[in-house]
Design an enzyme around this catalytic site. Structure first.
Site, short mmCIF file in Angstrom:
data_model
loop_
_atom_site.label_atom_id
_atom_site.label_comp_id
_atom_site.label_asym_id
_atom_site.label_seq_id
_atom_site.Cartn_x
_atom_site.Cartn_y
_atom_site.Cartn_z
N HIS A 107 0.86 -1.19 0.00
CA HIS A 107 0.00 0.00 0.00
C HIS A 107 0.89 1.23 0.00
O HIS A 107 1.80 1.35 0.84
CB HIS A 107 -0.91 0.02 1.23
CG HIS A 107 -1.60 1.33 1.45
ND1 HIS A 107 -2.31 1.98 0.45
CD2 HIS A 107 -1.68 2.12 2.55
CE1 HIS A 107 -2.79 3.11 0.93
NE2 HIS A 107 -2.42 3.23 2.21
N HIS A 109 1.00 5.76 -0.97
CA HIS A 109 0.24 6.98 -1.23
C HIS A 109 0.83 7.63 -2.49
O HIS A 109 1.09 8.83 -2.53
CB HIS A 109 0.33 7.94 -0.04
CG HIS A 109 -0.29 7.41 1.21
ND1 HIS A 109 -0.54 8.21 2.31
CD2 HIS A 109 -0.71 6.17 1.56
CE1 HIS A 109 -1.09 7.48 3.27
NE2 HIS A 109 -1.19 6.24 2.84
N TYR A 134 -0.40 -2.81 -21.89
CA TYR A 134 0.23 -3.33 -20.68
C TYR A 134 -0.58 -3.02 -19.43
O TYR A 134 -0.52 -3.77 -18.46
CB TYR A 134 1.67 -2.82 -20.56
CG TYR A 134 2.61 -3.70 -21.34
CD1 TYR A 134 3.22 -4.80 -20.74
CD2 TYR A 134 2.84 -3.48 -22.69
CE1 TYR A 134 4.04 -5.64 -21.45
CE2 TYR A 134 3.66 -4.31 -23.42
CZ TYR A 134 4.27 -5.39 -22.80
OH TYR A 134 5.07 -6.23 -23.52
#
Length: 233
Positions: A107, A109, A134
């Protein structure tokens, strides 16, 4: 990066698998920081090792991780070793439970993906149109998850529901985008998860740079990608 988290390694030597996963998470965190995918203490990384999970500590700076401080968590969510686990532990554990192929979760930002949620996504089911071959092959569908505070356990319910819905449609997902917080991506190993993150962030950058004007690939092109490469779109 090689797949250091294979089931064979886990079964043969669990302690070695944990050490290998610690090193892999540190390498990934350093790479993400050095290339500008993460900043300050934003983001988290985890790996599944058998029934256990290894995850970065809460508020850790991903560019300056140390292996021994990573949080080792047991099958029931109990902490076994390391610093206090990230507040997104529940989300990571639920992703692993919802997608048995997932062994590494990232994860971040990432700038352009957070900017995309502020500027407006393409749709709530697909945050970006299928702009490039892609993107279709390496990323696929990416739904938007409505805003909740960081660490809110309700996010895990929303993400796992999306995983289940897409699996039922035979178009499994590899990523979601949290509104105002950034992407969560996963894969069978670190390299696969990184590839999804990199292609997703780059496509967001391209779409924003072109003022969100380009048309998606036409249906015949998408059908060809599905037929030739097995893309799940």
């Amino acid at each position: 990066m090689s797949n250091l988290l294979s089931p064979a390694v886990d079964d043969a030597n669990p302690a070695h698998a944990v050490d290998a996963a610690r090193a892999e998470i540190v390498r990934v965190g350093t790479s993400l920081f050095d290339r500008g995918y993460v900043h300050a203490s934003a983001g988290n990384i985890s790996a599944r090792i058998g029934d256990s999970h290894l995850i970065t500590p809460t508020d850790a700076a991903l560019g300056f991780l140390t292996p021994e401080r990573l949080a080792l968590v047991g099958a029931g969510g109990e902490q076994i070793a390391g610093d206090r686990a990230s507040k997104t532990l529940t989300l990571h554990r639920r992703i692993y439970a919802a997608d048995p192929t997932a062994r590494f979760v990232i994860h971040t930002h990432s700038t352009h993906l957070v900017a995309l949620t502020l500027a407006g996504v393409w749709s709530r089911d697909d945050v970006l149109p299928p702009l490039t071959p892609y993107y279709v092959m390496k990323v696929g569908h990416v739904p938007l998850i409505p805003y909740h505070r960081p660490g809110d356990p309700r996010v895990a319910d929303l993400v796992t529901a999306r995983i289940a819905d897409r699996a039922a449609q035979r178009t499994p997902i590899r990523a979601v985008l949290l509104d105002r917080l950034g992407p969560v991506v996963w894969g069978p190993d670190a390299a696969s998860a990184l590839a999804v993150l990199e292609e997703l962030e780059e496509t967001a950058r391209l779409w924003l740079l072109t003022d969100r004007r380009p048309e998606p690939l036409p249906s015949p092109a998408l059908d060809e990608l599905k037929a030739v490469f097995g893309a799940s779109w």
